[in-house]
Design an enzyme around this catalytic site. Sequence first.
Site, PDB file in Angstrom:
ATOM      1  CG  HIS A  22     -11.563  62.398  51.774  1.00  0.00           C
ATOM      2  ND1 HIS A  22     -11.344  61.895  53.039  1.00  0.00           N
ATOM      3  CD2 HIS A  22     -12.594  63.267  51.886  1.00  0.00           C
ATOM      4  CE1 HIS A  22     -12.206  62.433  53.879  1.00  0.00           C
ATOM      5  NE2 HIS A  22     -12.986  63.279  53.200  1.00  0.00           N
ATOM      6  CG  HIS A  60     -10.257  72.015  54.698  1.00  0.00           C
ATOM      7  ND1 HIS A  60     -11.427  72.679  54.378  1.00  0.00           N
ATOM      8  CD2 HIS A  60     -10.593  71.101  55.641  1.00  0.00           C
ATOM      9  CE1 HIS A  60     -12.418  72.185  55.105  1.00  0.00           C
ATOM     10  NE2 HIS A  60     -11.942  71.221  55.886  1.00  0.00           N
TER      11      HIS A  60
END
Length: 163
Positions: A102, A17
């Site tokens: 990221h 995630h």
Amino acid sequence: MRSATNGVRWVRDGKLHITLAFLGEVDDARVDDVRKSTSKVAATHAPFSAAISGSGVFPDWRRPRVVWFGIQDGGAMTQLGNDINAMCASLGFPLDHPFRAHLTIGRIPRPMSSSQRDQLRKALAGLSEAHPFDAKRVILMRSTLAPSGSEYSEVGSFPLGGP
């Protein structure tokens, strides 16, 4: 890549995630405020296309602690992350570092030897293909630590661009 490196605790399949903000402990009484505010922020951002591309480590190669894939999105996710962070601060949850888009793929629990770092750097360098995806919603998650690692449960899901 998992078999080509050691010293990295890889994120398990199905647990990947992108974290826009990590709040830490939140009293149950405050969850509704976070849910409502997250919905409002998500509504002000249009859905966008992005790609997973590039890789690296945080904080740096001398002392890597997190292995990540980068996000290419023309700045849309960074703006969303910044707005979510500002919302968190307004609710009394100041965050300890600015948002950097990221995807965390691994954690390094102990210092790595130079040969382990070289092995990891080579493995990451071999990954150059971009993987596109569409960002359509912000999901508010609860993370509970368990002996097997973090367990996630959805607290709310908010479409980008509103309902």
